[in-house]
Design a protein around this motif. Structure first.
Motif, PDB file in Angstrom:
ATOM      1  N   ALA A 137     -12.696   0.224  -5.933  1.00 19.29           N
ATOM      2  CA  ALA A 137     -11.852  -1.027  -6.231  1.00 19.29           C
ATOM      3  C   ALA A 137     -11.072  -1.382  -7.036  1.00 19.29           C
ATOM      4  N   LEU A 138     -10.564  -0.319  -7.131  1.00 16.55           N
ATOM      5  CA  LEU A 138      -8.842  -0.179  -8.584  1.00 16.55           C
ATOM      6  C   LEU A 138      -7.763  -0.034  -7.320  1.00 16.55           C
ATOM      7  N   PHE A 139      -8.197   0.836  -5.763  1.00 10.59           N
ATOM      8  CA  PHE A 139      -7.580   0.680  -5.344  1.00 10.59           C
ATOM      9  C   PHE A 139      -7.078  -0.329  -4.481  1.00 10.59           C
ATOM     10  N   GLU A 162       0.750  -1.288   0.292  1.00  9.74           N
ATOM     11  CA  GLU A 162       0.584   0.157  -0.249  1.00  9.74           C
ATOM     12  C   GLU A 162       0.884   1.389   0.001  1.00  9.74           C
ATOM     13  N   THR A 163       0.283   2.366  -0.415  1.00  9.33           N
ATOM     14  CA  THR A 163       1.298   3.469  -0.842  1.00  9.33           C
ATOM     15  C   THR A 163       0.003   4.574  -0.832  1.00  9.33           C
ATOM     16  N   ASP A 188       0.803   7.710  -1.894  1.00  8.07           N
ATOM     17  CA  ASP A 188       1.409   9.138  -2.879  1.00  8.07           C
ATOM     18  C   ASP A 188       2.141   8.233  -4.556  1.00  8.07           C
ATOM     19  N   ASP A 189       1.399   6.949  -4.900  1.00  2.00           N
ATOM     20  CA  ASP A 189       1.673   6.754  -6.229  1.00  2.00           C
ATOM     21  C   ASP A 189       1.546   7.462  -7.484  1.00  2.00           C
ATOM     22  N   ALA A 190       2.135   7.492  -7.538  1.00  2.99           N
ATOM     23  CA  ALA A 190       2.158   8.953  -8.735  1.00  2.99           C
ATOM     24  C   ALA A 190       1.212   8.310  -9.706  1.00  2.99           C
ATOM     25  N   ARG A 191       1.651   7.516  -9.974  1.00  3.28           N
ATOM     26  CA  ARG A 191       0.675   6.086 -11.452  1.00  3.28           C
ATOM     27  C   ARG A 191      -0.538   6.107 -11.015  1.00  3.28           C
ATOM     28  N   PHE A 192      -0.958   6.075  -9.917  1.00  7.41           N
ATOM     29  CA  PHE A 192      -2.842   6.559 -10.195  1.00  7.41           C
ATOM     30  C   PHE A 192      -3.549   7.502  -9.734  1.00  7.41           C
ATOM     31  N   THR A 193      -3.705   8.290 -10.990  1.00  3.87           N
ATOM     32  CA  THR A 193      -3.946   9.238 -10.939  1.00  3.87           C
ATOM     33  C   THR A 193      -5.739   9.411 -11.389  1.00  3.87           C
ATOM     34  N   TYR A 194      -5.915  10.523 -11.611  1.00 10.41           N
ATOM     35  CA  TYR A 194      -7.429  10.536 -12.502  1.00 10.41           C
ATOM     36  C   TYR A 194      -7.597   9.737 -13.844  1.00 10.41           C
ATOM     37  N   TYR A 249      -3.317  -2.307  -4.377  1.00 11.53           N
ATOM     38  CA  TYR A 249      -2.760  -1.582  -3.209  1.00 11.53           C
ATOM     39  C   TYR A 249      -2.571  -3.191  -1.989  1.00 11.53           C
ATOM     40  N   ASP A 250      -1.730  -3.042  -1.238  1.00 11.89           N
ATOM     41  CA  ASP A 250      -2.654  -4.437  -0.101  1.00 11.89           C
ATOM     42  C   ASP A 250      -3.093  -2.801   0.698  1.00 11.89           C
ATOM     43  N   VAL A 251      -4.326  -3.345   0.674  1.00 13.06           N
ATOM     44  CA  VAL A 251      -5.484  -2.446   2.193  1.00 13.06           C
ATOM     45  C   VAL A 251      -5.168  -2.917   2.939  1.00 13.06           C
ATOM     46  N   THR A 252      -4.330  -3.902   3.312  1.00 11.26           N
ATOM     47  CA  THR A 252      -5.235  -5.162   4.941  1.00 11.26           C
ATOM     48  C   THR A 252      -3.738  -4.342   5.673  1.00 11.26           C
ATOM     49  N   GLY A 253      -3.043  -4.246   5.391  1.00 10.97           N
ATOM     50  CA  GLY A 253      -1.310  -4.222   5.631  1.00 10.97           C
ATOM     51  C   GLY A 253      -0.637  -4.791   6.074  1.00 10.97           C
ATOM     52  N   GLY A 254      -1.020  -6.259   5.163  1.00 11.07           N
ATOM     53  CA  GLY A 254      -0.112  -7.263   5.451  1.00 11.07           C
ATOM     54  C   GLY A 254       0.494  -7.452   4.206  1.00 11.07           C
TER      55      GLY A 254
END
Length: 70
Positions: A59-61, A20-21, A23-29, A65-70
């Motif tokens: 859903a895309l995020f 998870e991040t 500040d990933d510049a690739r995840f844009t509008y 990305y690992d939103v579970t923190g694992g």
């Protein structure tokens, strides 16, 4: 690029989710709009409502990305 046939036969480790991040510049509008456009090109209803766009973004995020923190 991986061929579709390779995806069915090659036992590769998953590439996703990424760590998870926030500040990933690739995840844009623009990425979000591109995904929405591809869905429409495949016959799904166009994403027009703000609530649908937010749901798609979440859903895309969650896929990327690992939103579970694992």
């Amino acid at each position: 690029m991986v061929a579709v046939a390779d995806l069915r036969t090659a036992p590769l480790p998953p590439a996703y989710p990424l760590a998870e991040t926030n500040d990933d510049a690739r995840f844009t509008y623009g990425l979000l709009i591109d995904v929405a456009d591809v869905l429409a090109l495949h016959g799904f209803p166009p994403v027009k409502a703000g609530a649908d766009l937010v749901s798609l973004q979440r859903a895309l995020f969650a896929f990327l990305y690992d939103v579970t923190g694992g």
